[in-house]
Design a protein around this motif. Structure first.
Motif, PDB file in Angstrom:
ATOM      1  N   MET A   1       0.894  -1.200   0.043  1.00 58.65           N
ATOM      2  CA  MET A   1      -0.088  -0.067  -0.106  1.00 58.65           C
ATOM      3  C   MET A   1       0.953   1.212  -0.077  1.00 58.65           C
ATOM      4  O   MET A   1       1.829   1.268   0.712  1.00 58.65           O
ATOM      5  CB  MET A   1      -0.839  -0.040   0.946  1.00 58.65           C
ATOM      6  N   GLU A   2       0.433   2.274  -0.624  1.00 63.34           N
ATOM      7  CA  GLU A   2       1.134   3.645  -0.936  1.00 63.34           C
ATOM      8  C   GLU A   2       1.188   4.305   0.543  1.00 63.34           C
ATOM      9  O   GLU A   2      -0.017   4.352   0.963  1.00 63.34           O
ATOM     10  CB  GLU A   2       0.849   4.411  -2.007  1.00 63.34           C
ATOM     11  N   ILE A   3       2.336   4.696   0.982  1.00 61.76           N
ATOM     12  CA  ILE A   3       2.130   5.635   1.988  1.00 61.76           C
ATOM     13  C   ILE A   3       2.199   7.138   1.834  1.00 61.76           C
ATOM     14  O   ILE A   3       2.844   7.705   0.910  1.00 61.76           O
ATOM     15  CB  ILE A   3       3.821   5.505   2.991  1.00 61.76           C
ATOM     16  N   VAL A   4       1.153   7.844   2.299  1.00 64.61           N
ATOM     17  CA  VAL A   4       1.016   9.072   1.919  1.00 64.61           C
ATOM     18  C   VAL A   4       0.779   9.888   3.273  1.00 64.61           C
ATOM     19  O   VAL A   4       0.652   9.574   4.331  1.00 64.61           O
ATOM     20  CB  VAL A   4      -0.362   9.111   1.137  1.00 64.61           C
ATOM     21  N   ALA A   5       0.777  11.338   3.025  1.00 63.11           N
ATOM     22  CA  ALA A   5       0.677  12.042   4.125  1.00 63.11           C
ATOM     23  C   ALA A   5      -0.847  12.606   4.281  1.00 63.11           C
ATOM     24  O   ALA A   5      -1.709  12.213   3.442  1.00 63.11           O
ATOM     25  CB  ALA A   5       1.291  13.429   3.842  1.00 63.11           C
ATOM     26  N   THR A   6      -1.079  13.104   5.377  1.00 64.24           N
ATOM     27  CA  THR A   6      -2.635  13.729   5.636  1.00 64.24           C
ATOM     28  C   THR A   6      -2.951  14.629   4.388  1.00 64.24           C
ATOM     29  O   THR A   6      -2.239  15.521   4.061  1.00 64.24           O
ATOM     30  CB  THR A   6      -2.844  14.136   7.111  1.00 64.24           C
ATOM     31  N   ILE A   7      -4.303  14.405   3.791  1.00 62.01           N
ATOM     32  CA  ILE A   7      -4.753  15.226   2.874  1.00 62.01           C
ATOM     33  C   ILE A   7      -5.940  15.950   3.544  1.00 62.01           C
ATOM     34  O   ILE A   7      -6.807  15.613   4.019  1.00 62.01           O
ATOM     35  CB  ILE A   7      -5.031  14.382   1.734  1.00 62.01           C
ATOM     36  N   SER A   8      -5.809  17.473   3.468  1.00 61.71           N
ATOM     37  CA  SER A   8      -6.906  18.301   4.004  1.00 61.71           C
ATOM     38  C   SER A   8      -7.000  19.731   3.514  1.00 61.71           C
ATOM     39  O   SER A   8      -6.005  20.507   4.038  1.00 61.71           O
ATOM     40  CB  SER A   8      -7.008  18.187   5.468  1.00 61.71           C
ATOM     41  N   PRO A   9      -7.891  20.179   2.625  1.00 60.81           N
ATOM     42  CA  PRO A   9      -7.894  21.358   2.363  1.00 60.81           C
ATOM     43  C   PRO A   9      -8.139  22.595   3.694  1.00 60.81           C
ATOM     44  O   PRO A   9      -7.513  23.780   3.649  1.00 60.81           O
ATOM     45  CB  PRO A   9      -9.039  21.624   1.292  1.00 60.81           C
ATOM     46  N   TYR A  10      -8.820  22.042   4.824  1.00 61.78           N
ATOM     47  CA  TYR A  10      -8.881  22.718   5.887  1.00 61.78           C
ATOM     48  C   TYR A  10      -7.475  22.980   6.636  1.00 61.78           C
ATOM     49  O   TYR A  10      -7.351  24.136   6.661  1.00 61.78           O
ATOM     50  CB  TYR A  10      -9.930  22.184   6.799  1.00 61.78           C
ATOM     51  N   LEU A  11      -6.842  21.900   6.374  1.00 60.38           N
ATOM     52  CA  LEU A  11      -5.389  22.064   7.321  1.00 60.38           C
ATOM     53  C   LEU A  11      -4.440  22.919   6.277  1.00 60.38           C
ATOM     54  O   LEU A  11      -3.484  23.844   6.916  1.00 60.38           O
ATOM     55  CB  LEU A  11      -4.838  20.808   7.648  1.00 60.38           C
ATOM     56  N   ASP A  12      -4.722  22.873   5.200  1.00 64.58           N
ATOM     57  CA  ASP A  12      -3.626  23.627   3.982  1.00 64.58           C
ATOM     58  C   ASP A  12      -4.151  25.032   4.337  1.00 64.58           C
ATOM     59  O   ASP A  12      -3.297  26.012   4.509  1.00 64.58           O
ATOM     60  CB  ASP A  12      -4.127  23.314   2.697  1.00 64.58           C
ATOM     61  N   MET A  13      -5.358  25.404   4.583  1.00 58.36           N
ATOM     62  CA  MET A  13      -5.876  26.750   4.885  1.00 58.36           C
ATOM     63  C   MET A  13      -5.453  27.380   6.302  1.00 58.36           C
ATOM     64  O   MET A  13      -4.792  28.256   6.362  1.00 58.36           O
ATOM     65  CB  MET A  13      -7.202  27.029   4.829  1.00 58.36           C
ATOM     66  N   VAL A  14      -5.327  26.537   7.284  1.00 57.89           N
ATOM     67  CA  VAL A  14      -4.735  26.794   8.473  1.00 57.89           C
ATOM     68  C   VAL A  14      -3.375  27.093   8.535  1.00 57.89           C
ATOM     69  O   VAL A  14      -2.756  28.036   8.949  1.00 57.89           O
ATOM     70  CB  VAL A  14      -5.083  25.944   9.413  1.00 57.89           C
ATOM     71  N   ARG A  15      -2.588  26.216   7.638  1.00 56.02           N
ATOM     72  CA  ARG A  15      -1.081  26.212   7.681  1.00 56.02           C
ATOM     73  C   ARG A  15      -0.826  27.548   6.798  1.00 56.02           C
ATOM     74  O   ARG A  15       0.270  28.320   7.169  1.00 56.02           O
ATOM     75  CB  ARG A  15      -0.708  24.952   6.847  1.00 56.02           C
ATOM     76  N   GLU A  16      -1.456  27.915   5.895  1.00 56.69           N
ATOM     77  CA  GLU A  16      -1.099  29.083   5.087  1.00 56.69           C
ATOM     78  C   GLU A  16      -1.398  30.354   5.711  1.00 56.69           C
ATOM     79  O   GLU A  16      -0.470  31.208   5.887  1.00 56.69           O
ATOM     80  CB  GLU A  16      -2.036  29.103   3.706  1.00 56.69           C
ATOM     81  N   GLU A  17      -2.387  30.358   6.433  1.00 53.11           N
ATOM     82  CA  GLU A  17      -2.741  31.664   7.438  1.00 53.11           C
ATOM     83  C   GLU A  17      -1.798  31.587   8.454  1.00 53.11           C
ATOM     84  O   GLU A  17      -1.093  32.786   8.773  1.00 53.11           O
ATOM     85  CB  GLU A  17      -4.151  31.458   8.016  1.00 53.11           C
ATOM     86  N   LEU A  18      -1.382  30.565   9.099  1.00 53.67           N
ATOM     87  CA  LEU A  18      -0.480  30.750  10.300  1.00 53.67           C
ATOM     88  C   LEU A  18       1.246  31.249   9.675  1.00 53.67           C
ATOM     89  O   LEU A  18       1.768  31.994  10.034  1.00 53.67           O
ATOM     90  CB  LEU A  18      -0.236  29.327  10.939  1.00 53.67           C
ATOM     91  N   MET A  19       1.445  30.523   8.811  1.00 50.07           N
ATOM     92  CA  MET A  19       2.822  30.888   8.115  1.00 50.07           C
ATOM     93  C   MET A  19       2.904  32.041   7.496  1.00 50.07           C
ATOM     94  O   MET A  19       4.066  32.458   7.236  1.00 50.07           O
ATOM     95  CB  MET A  19       3.476  29.599   7.467  1.00 50.07           C
ATOM     96  N   SER A  20       1.938  32.415   7.325  1.00 54.11           N
ATOM     97  CA  SER A  20       1.748  34.036   6.612  1.00 54.11           C
ATOM     98  C   SER A  20       2.345  34.984   7.826  1.00 54.11           C
ATOM     99  O   SER A  20       2.499  36.257   7.421  1.00 54.11           O
ATOM    100  CB  SER A  20       0.499  34.493   6.094  1.00 54.11           C
ATOM    101  N   ARG A  21       2.105  34.851   9.018  1.00 58.35           N
ATOM    102  CA  ARG A  21       2.436  35.784   9.949  1.00 58.35           C
ATOM    103  C   ARG A  21       3.966  36.023  10.172  1.00 58.35           C
ATOM    104  O   ARG A  21       4.879  35.043   9.926  1.00 58.35           O
ATOM    105  CB  ARG A  21       1.973  35.277  11.496  1.00 58.35           C
ATOM    106  N   THR A  22       4.291  37.171  10.792  1.00 60.65           N
ATOM    107  CA  THR A  22       5.711  37.415  10.888  1.00 60.65           C
ATOM    108  C   THR A  22       6.194  37.358  12.479  1.00 60.65           C
ATOM    109  O   THR A  22       7.318  37.504  12.594  1.00 60.65           O
ATOM    110  CB  THR A  22       6.100  39.057  10.447  1.00 60.65           C
ATOM    111  N   SER A  23       5.326  37.086  13.218  1.00 58.41           N
ATOM    112  CA  SER A  23       5.599  37.049  14.695  1.00 58.41           C
ATOM    113  C   SER A  23       4.703  35.743  15.078  1.00 58.41           C
ATOM    114  O   SER A  23       3.497  35.767  14.985  1.00 58.41           O
ATOM    115  CB  SER A  23       5.092  38.392  15.302  1.00 58.41           C
ATOM    116  N   PHE A  24       5.578  35.080  15.958  1.00 56.83           N
ATOM    117  CA  PHE A  24       4.812  33.793  16.572  1.00 56.83           C
ATOM    118  C   PHE A  24       5.101  34.075  17.874  1.00 56.83           C
ATOM    119  O   PHE A  24       5.752  34.640  18.481  1.00 56.83           O
ATOM    120  CB  PHE A  24       5.452  32.644  16.198  1.00 56.83           C
ATOM    121  N   GLY A  25       3.982  33.489  18.678  1.00 55.36           N
ATOM    122  CA  GLY A  25       3.858  33.489  20.210  1.00 55.36           C
ATOM    123  C   GLY A  25       3.808  31.871  20.894  1.00 55.36           C
ATOM    124  O   GLY A  25       3.535  30.958  20.035  1.00 55.36           O
TER     125      GLY A  25
END
Length: 271
Positions: A1-25
């Motif tokens: 069976m092929e080994i794959v990563a998690t697929i989720s447009p929701y998580l892609d959206m969350v990741r994109e928003e988070l990584m667009s920030r210039t400051s992390f807490g």
């Protein structure tokens, strides 16, 4: 069976928003928009437990982990860190979206917590910011152990708030270290590490964002090393340093105006 990563447009959206920030807490109070009814398509690789908080720093590494060919089998957090952890928060929404348990554990080393974690049958665990010391029996629950993601160039700046101290001390460089966790704080064999320059105008938030940017790409090689039981590089703690929790520091007790200014930048945005 092929080994794959998690697929989720929701998580892609969350990741994109988070990584667009210039400051992390590090504040463990982040929430997210509710996830869609359709759950993520889970990854199919080794079963990995994630340990952390609903903070910018922790979330970045959880989201990075979900891009790898692994199956996140559960998430562990510590409700004593912030009242938000007992309600809906970023970790609870991601756990629901993945269809995995969120273990809110007051004491990670007690029997009930260990039974719950063992029941998830993890092959490895990845920890990115946590307020409890994990003891040896708990560290042995995953077949290949725990990996910790520490925001300093270990063995320098061991301890709970290294980013603050790096800026307050006026250090010119720091880094991010992924190491095998051992019962002694921030002392385990190093699996991957990157150096990051400190800008004279950095706050803790801007520096943390760059540390995360350097650390997320190291997840794959470090996790592969953990799963292969690679020995890593044992740090020389005698050549390093340990800094305690910051607590309450008074600006009028700073030895100079420059030191006071560094204290202010070191406290943004976490204090």
């Amino acid at each position: 069976m092929e080994i794959v990563a998690t697929i989720s447009p929701y998580l892609d959206m969350v990741r994109e928003e988070l990584m667009s920030r210039t400051s992390f807490g590090f504040a463990p109070d982040r929430d997210l928009p509710p996830a869609p009814a359709r759950r993520a398509d889970s990854g199919s690789g080794p079963r990995v437990l994630f340990v952390g908080f609903p903070s910018d720093y922790s979330l970045a590494f959880l989201l990075g982990l979900l891009q790898l060919e692994v199956r996140v089998c559960g998430i562990v957090t510590s409700p004593g860190a912030h009242p938000a952890i007992l309600g809906d928060n970023a970790l609870s929404r991601i756990a629901d979206h993945l269809g995995v348990p969120l273990l809110r554990t007051w004491r990670i080393n007690d029997d009930h917590s260990r039974i719950d974690m063992a029941g998830l049958r993890p092959e490895a665990a990845v920890m990115a910011s946590f307020n409890q010391i994990v003891n040896a029996p708990t560290l042995r629950i995953p077949r290949h152990g725990f990996m910790n993601v520490h925001p300093s160039l270990l063995p320098q700046y061991r301890g709970p708030e290294p980013v603050y101290w790096v800026i307050a001390d006026g250090a010119e460089r720091t880094g991010i270290t992924l190491h095998r966790a051992v019962p002694k704080v921030d002392a385990g064999p190093i699996l991957a590490q990157a150096t990051v320059a400190v800008d004279p105008h950095d706050t803790s938030g801007t520096l943390t964002r760059r540390l995360v940017g350097a650390g997320v790409p190291l997840l794959r090689p470090a996790l592969e090393a953990l799963l292969a039981d690679a020995p890593g590089t044992v740090p020389d703690l005698r050549a390093g340093s340990y800094l305690p929790p910051v607590g309450h520091r008074r600006l009028d007790e700073a030895p100079s105006a420059a030191a006071a200014e560094r204290m202010v930048r070191a406290g943004v945005p976490n204090m």
